[in-house]
Design a protein around this motif. Structure first.
Motif, mmCIF file in Angstrom:
data_model
loop_
_atom_site.group_PDB
_atom_site.id
_atom_site.type_symbol
_atom_site.label_atom_id
_atom_site.label_comp_id
_atom_site.label_asym_id
_atom_site.label_seq_id
_atom_site.Cartn_x
_atom_site.Cartn_y
_atom_site.Cartn_z
ATOM 1 N N ALA A 240 0.858 -10.077 4.530
ATOM 2 C CA ALA A 240 0.964 -9.657 3.130
ATOM 3 C C ALA A 240 -0.406 -9.648 2.464
ATOM 4 N N THR A 241 -1.234 -10.625 2.784
ATOM 5 C CA THR A 241 -2.587 -10.675 2.213
ATOM 6 C C THR A 241 -3.413 -9.485 2.673
ATOM 7 N N VAL A 242 -3.367 -9.178 3.957
ATOM 8 C CA VAL A 242 -4.130 -8.053 4.502
ATOM 9 C C VAL A 242 -3.678 -6.734 3.884
ATOM 10 N N VAL A 243 -2.364 -6.505 3.848
ATOM 11 C CA VAL A 243 -1.854 -5.249 3.288
ATOM 12 C C VAL A 243 -2.239 -5.126 1.808
ATOM 13 N N THR A 244 -2.124 -6.211 1.062
ATOM 14 C CA THR A 244 -2.484 -6.183 -0.363
ATOM 15 C C THR A 244 -3.959 -5.872 -0.544
ATOM 16 N N LEU A 245 -4.809 -6.518 0.215
ATOM 17 C CA LEU A 245 -6.252 -6.275 0.093
ATOM 18 C C LEU A 245 -6.622 -4.844 0.486
ATOM 19 N N PHE B 140 -8.006 0.639 -1.164
ATOM 20 C CA PHE B 140 -7.715 2.072 -1.170
ATOM 21 C C PHE B 140 -7.618 2.604 -2.601
ATOM 22 N N VAL B 141 -6.931 1.875 -3.465
ATOM 23 C CA VAL B 141 -6.806 2.311 -4.862
ATOM 24 C C VAL B 141 -8.171 2.343 -5.524
ATOM 25 N N TRP B 142 -8.995 1.331 -5.277
ATOM 26 C CA TRP B 142 -10.336 1.318 -5.845
ATOM 27 C C TRP B 142 -11.153 2.505 -5.331
ATOM 28 N N ALA B 143 -11.103 2.750 -4.024
ATOM 29 C CA ALA B 143 -11.852 3.870 -3.437
ATOM 30 C C ALA B 143 -11.359 5.203 -3.984
ATOM 31 N N ALA B 144 -10.042 5.334 -4.178
ATOM 32 C CA ALA B 144 -9.483 6.588 -4.693
ATOM 33 C C ALA B 144 -9.917 6.835 -6.138
ATOM 34 N N GLU B 145 -10.124 5.766 -6.884
ATOM 35 C CA GLU B 145 -10.575 5.919 -8.272
ATOM 36 C C GLU B 145 -12.066 6.245 -8.345
ATOM 37 N N ASN B 146 -12.826 5.858 -7.330
ATOM 38 C CA ASN B 146 -14.278 6.008 -7.375
ATOM 39 C C ASN B 146 -14.846 7.062 -6.430
ATOM 40 N N GLN B 147 -14.037 7.588 -5.520
ATOM 41 C CA GLN B 147 -14.505 8.574 -4.554
ATOM 42 C C GLN B 147 -13.608 9.807 -4.601
ATOM 43 N N ILE C 228 -3.087 3.374 4.961
ATOM 44 C CA ILE C 228 -3.045 1.983 4.493
ATOM 45 C C ILE C 228 -2.314 1.107 5.513
ATOM 46 N N LEU C 229 -1.136 1.560 5.950
ATOM 47 C CA LEU C 229 -0.363 0.774 6.915
ATOM 48 C C LEU C 229 -1.054 0.713 8.273
ATOM 49 N N GLY C 230 -1.686 1.825 8.684
ATOM 50 C CA GLY C 230 -2.414 1.850 9.956
ATOM 51 C C GLY C 230 -3.609 0.912 9.944
ATOM 52 N N PHE D 91 7.855 -6.178 11.489
ATOM 53 C CA PHE D 91 9.211 -6.497 11.062
ATOM 54 C C PHE D 91 9.287 -7.005 9.629
ATOM 55 N N GLY D 92 8.253 -7.605 9.134
ATOM 56 C CA GLY D 92 8.302 -8.167 7.792
ATOM 57 C C GLY D 92 7.848 -7.226 6.701
ATOM 58 N N ILE D 93 6.969 -6.301 7.021
ATOM 59 C CA ILE D 93 6.413 -5.423 5.988
ATOM 60 C C ILE D 93 6.722 -3.959 6.267
ATOM 61 N N ALA D 94 6.377 -3.477 7.448
ATOM 62 C CA ALA D 94 6.547 -2.050 7.741
ATOM 63 C C ALA D 94 8.015 -1.657 7.916
ATOM 64 N N PHE D 95 8.836 -2.502 8.530
ATOM 65 C CA PHE D 95 10.240 -2.164 8.754
ATOM 66 C C PHE D 95 11.008 -1.983 7.440
#
Length: 180
Positions: free
Chosen positions: A73-78, A83-90, A108-110, A127-131
């Motif tokens: 969950a920490t990795v996916v959130t970060l 990604f959101v920051w990069a999309a706003e600035n690039q 993002i998931l990859g 199983f906990g996040i992607a499924f």
């Protein structure tokens, strides 16, 4: 424009969500825009049900693999925040996010999957996040919209309502133009 408070959508009945009155149909993959609209509108309308479903699967996996779930969950959130920051600035990333939302979510998931592979939390991630995300997207793809669904989505699209899913979709570049 006046800033509005974020409102929580009500939990839809099980009958409306998956049982008796629910109508399902395989989406027409030849009309990607209509399919995308169906997904977005169902994500907005059933967002509380999807959130509860996600938390249920997450809770079950978390019960058995607490550390790996927290790590995933920490990795996916970060990665999502990056990604959101990069999309706003690039501009190129912003354009990718707007024109290819499925590719952006896949990226993002990859990236999360690759990072977790290195850390060893792949099965928990799957199983906990992607499924649960896969189950939500399948339901949103095949669930036909009702009149109430269309009305609620119209309120969100014209700005009378702001919901957590609406904000999430907006951060992924899927503004409320699909609310029709």
């Amino acid at each position: 424009m006046e800033k509005m408070d974020v409102q929580r959508q009500p939990i839809r009945t099980l009958d409306d969500f998956v049982l008796g009155s629910a109508r399902f149909a395989v989406p027409d993959i030849c009309h990607l825009e209509r399919w995308n609209n169906r997904i977005i509108n169902n994500l907005l309308y059933y967002q509380s049900n999807y959130f509860l479903s996600f938390l249920t699967v997450l809770g079950i996996v978390g019960f058995f693999q607490t550390f790996h779930l927290f790590l995933g969950a920490t990795v996916v959130t970060l990665i999502f925040m990056g990604f959101v920051w990069a999309a706003e600035n690039q501009a190129p990333i912003r354009q990718l996010r707007r024109n290819h939302p499925s590719l952006a979510l896949g990226a993002i998931l990859g990236a999360s999957y690759l990072f977790l592979t290195v850390l060893g939390g792949v099965s928990v991630f799957l199983f906990g996040i992607a499924f649960p995300i896969l189950l939500i997207l399948i339901h949103a793809s095949v669930r036909l919209r009702s009149l109430n669904n269309k009305f609620e989505n119209k309120l969100e699209s014209i700005g009378l309502k702001r919901t957590p899913m609406g904000l999430l979709l907006e951060s992924l570049g899927q503004d409320q133009e699909a609310g029709s």
